[in-house]
Design a protein around this motif. Structure first.
Motif, PDB file in Angstrom:
ATOM      1  N   SER A   2       0.058   2.572  -5.080  1.00  0.00           N
ATOM      2  CA  SER A   2       0.651   1.226  -5.053  1.00  0.00           C
ATOM      3  C   SER A   2       1.175   0.456  -5.512  1.00  0.00           C
ATOM      4  O   SER A   2       1.997  -0.936  -5.646  1.00  0.00           O
ATOM      5  CB  SER A   2      -0.491   0.529  -3.997  1.00  0.00           C
ATOM      6  N   GLY A   5       1.830   9.018  -5.400  1.00  0.00           N
ATOM      7  CA  GLY A   5       0.831   8.655  -4.252  1.00  0.00           C
ATOM      8  C   GLY A   5       0.870   9.799  -3.209  1.00  0.00           C
ATOM      9  O   GLY A   5       1.452  10.570  -2.860  1.00  0.00           O
ATOM     10  N   ALA A  55       4.810   0.960  -6.444  1.00  0.00           N
ATOM     11  CA  ALA A  55       5.303   0.273  -4.857  1.00  0.00           C
ATOM     12  C   ALA A  55       5.074  -1.022  -5.240  1.00  0.00           C
ATOM     13  O   ALA A  55       6.229  -1.743  -4.875  1.00  0.00           O
ATOM     14  CB  ALA A  55       4.871   0.441  -4.105  1.00  0.00           C
ATOM     15  N   SER A  84      -5.383   9.741   1.394  1.00  0.00           N
ATOM     16  CA  SER A  84      -4.127   9.165   0.078  1.00  0.00           C
ATOM     17  C   SER A  84      -2.993  11.070   0.976  1.00  0.00           C
ATOM     18  O   SER A  84      -1.988  11.061   0.259  1.00  0.00           O
ATOM     19  CB  SER A  84      -3.711   9.454  -1.092  1.00  0.00           C
ATOM     20  N   ALA A 104      12.308   4.877  -5.351  1.00  0.00           N
ATOM     21  CA  ALA A 104      11.113   5.387  -4.196  1.00  0.00           C
ATOM     22  C   ALA A 104      11.789   6.276  -3.487  1.00  0.00           C
ATOM     23  O   ALA A 104      12.155   5.744  -2.986  1.00  0.00           O
ATOM     24  CB  ALA A 104      10.669   3.402  -4.067  1.00  0.00           C
ATOM     25  N   ILE A 145       9.825   9.362  -0.831  1.00  0.00           N
ATOM     26  CA  ILE A 145       9.500  10.240  -0.235  1.00  0.00           C
ATOM     27  C   ILE A 145       9.302  11.708  -0.203  1.00  0.00           C
ATOM     28  O   ILE A 145      10.691  12.251  -0.433  1.00  0.00           O
ATOM     29  CB  ILE A 145       8.615  10.136   0.751  1.00  0.00           C
ATOM     30  N   GLU A 186       0.344  -1.306   0.229  1.00  0.00           N
ATOM     31  CA  GLU A 186      -0.019  -0.121   0.196  1.00  0.00           C
ATOM     32  C   GLU A 186       0.709   1.092   0.313  1.00  0.00           C
ATOM     33  O   GLU A 186       1.827   1.628   1.077  1.00  0.00           O
ATOM     34  CB  GLU A 186      -1.065  -0.177   0.961  1.00  0.00           C
ATOM     35  N   ALA A 187       1.062   2.143  -0.686  1.00  0.00           N
ATOM     36  CA  ALA A 187       1.333   3.238  -1.044  1.00  0.00           C
ATOM     37  C   ALA A 187       0.557   4.235  -1.737  1.00  0.00           C
ATOM     38  O   ALA A 187       0.358   5.121  -2.674  1.00  0.00           O
ATOM     39  CB  ALA A 187       2.356   3.184  -1.947  1.00  0.00           C
ATOM     40  N   THR A 199       4.706  10.592  -2.195  1.00  0.00           N
ATOM     41  CA  THR A 199       5.091   9.368  -2.563  1.00  0.00           C
ATOM     42  C   THR A 199       5.147   8.972  -4.104  1.00  0.00           C
ATOM     43  O   THR A 199       4.491   9.237  -4.907  1.00  0.00           O
ATOM     44  CB  THR A 199       4.412   7.928  -2.275  1.00  0.00           C
ATOM     45  N   VAL A 253       7.469   6.180  -7.297  1.00  0.00           N
ATOM     46  CA  VAL A 253       8.184   5.637  -7.490  1.00  0.00           C
ATOM     47  C   VAL A 253       8.272   5.595  -9.186  1.00  0.00           C
ATOM     48  O   VAL A 253       6.919   5.721  -9.962  1.00  0.00           O
ATOM     49  CB  VAL A 253       7.203   4.026  -6.905  1.00  0.00           C
TER      50      VAL A 253
END
Length: 386
Positions: free
Chosen positions: A85, A371, A88, A128, A240, A242, A80-81, A376, A378
């Protein structure tokens, strides 16, 4: 670290699948991917999903989806992201195979948005963001995007209608995509007439949430079936990164710093420059996010992204094609599954199987999932193999 290749891909059309469950959606994509991969059997399944525990009342997706397709006894669980997601889950699958701990990994992105209707869905998607300081005050993802667009208009003063260039481009690219939810072109005039969603964000600035499932089979080159009917695609690098969860914690909200860092790291790991890619599957869940991503990734100067989109730089015939199968705006936005759809679409381009949407001579693609408001990020680099 071993080389990782995409042996098979599968997807179902994005849309409102009222008669199908999470099981049904994922099974169709999984079976298609396994057929495409010559019947390779995975030892692990990594699932990208955002809303199932709240909207579908279902956690423990690993056991549910693996058992449903007869993959008893394998390792399987959800990643879960938020809206990233799917991206990820692809990163986890990549790391599992590259490390040598897994020979064949199955990555699935699935979302069943229509398991509920009503205003509660806004609350679910707002997870989110930062609940304590944003969502509880009524700041939904659309509100966040509206605030960022308002700031962009204030800071760089582009013509308001110019920000419609990306939605228009995405809808044009979706026309020939058989798995897209919206297969009619959008005119700039229709964009300008659209109702406001969160001023100045209008209805066509937001990708519609939808149901969907897509799947990818990852393995190492030596394990590819000898009679594979299509070129493999190398997953060359993954990153990835953040940023702050809440927008108000950022000193420069329009900078999308996590996009900048994730793009740079993925390209560095792949041994390339960002300018070396032939197409970019970016996250256009909101049109302003697409523009900010182009700028943060280095494909446009700060405040200039809208101009380059408007001038055709990012069309399929332009300098860097983006959202080549319609993006989230044209294909529809299956939230936690979106990142897997993006990778499947990039793989189709690199396999020269994108039909009318084919980018001529495509050899390398950048795929990026966001995200929240790029909280987030990726990023993956895909290349035709060998």
């Amino acid at each position: 670290m071993s080389e990782v290749v995409i042996a098979g891909i599968g997807q179902i059309p994005v849309g409102e699948h009222w008669h199908l469950s999470l099981r049904n959606l994922s099974a169709a994509a999984i079976q298609a991917a396994r057929r495409d991969a010559g019947g390779l059997k995975p030892q692990a399944m990594y699932i990208g999903n955002f809303l199932a525990p709240v909207v579908s009342n279902q956690s423990n997706l690993g056991a549910l989806l693996a058992d449903n397709v007869g993959l008893d006894g394998i390792e399987a669980y959800a990643i879960e992201a938020a809206e990233a997601s799917g991206g990820a889950a692809l990163r986890v699958g990549y790391l599992a195979v590259a490390s040598g701990y897994v020979d064949v990994a199955l990555v699935v992105g699935v979302e069943k948005f229509t398991d509920q209707v009503g205003t509660g869905l806004n609350t679910a998607v707002a997870q989110s963001g930062d609940y304590d300081y944003e969502a509880v005050q009524g700041v939904t993802p659309a509100v966040q995007a509206g605030l960022l667009m308002q700031r962009y208009l204030h800071q760089y003063a582009p013509p308001r209608q110019a920000l419609g260039a990306l939605p228009v481009l995405c809808h044009a690219n979706a026309v020939a995509n058989p798995n897209a939810m919206f297969r009619r072109p959008l005119s700039l005039e229709a964009y300008q007439r659209a109702a406001m969603l969160s001023d100045p964000l209008n209805l066509f600035d937001m990708a519609a949430y939808a149901d969907g499932a897509a799947a990818i089979i990852l393995t190492r080159p030596a394990l590819l079936p000898k009679d594979l009917s299509h070129p493999a695609v190398r997953l060359s690098a993954s990153s990835a990164v953040i940023d702050t969860l809440a927008l108000h914690d950022r000193s420069a909200p329009l900078a999308f710093e996590a996009v900048r860092h994730s793009t740079a790291r993925a390209c560095r790991k792949a041994g390339i420059q960002a300018a070396d890619v032939d197409l970019f599957e970016l996250s256009d869940n909101f049109s302003i996010y697409g523009v900010l991503s182009l700028e943060a990734a280095g494909f446009a100067a700060r405040g200039e992204g809208w101009k380059l989109v408007h001038n055709g730089e990012f069309s399929r015939q332009g300098r860097l094609p983006v959202c080549t199968m319609g993006g989230m705006k044209g294909r529809g936005n299956p939230l936690g599954a979106a990142g897997v759809y993006q990778a499947v679409e990039a793989a189709l381009q690199l396999r020269d199987e994108a039909g009318e949407n084919q980018v001529a001579g495509a050899r390398r693609a950048l795929v990026q999932s966001l995200g929240g408001p790029a909280s987030t990020v990726v990023t993956h680099v895909l290349e035709r193999y060998p």
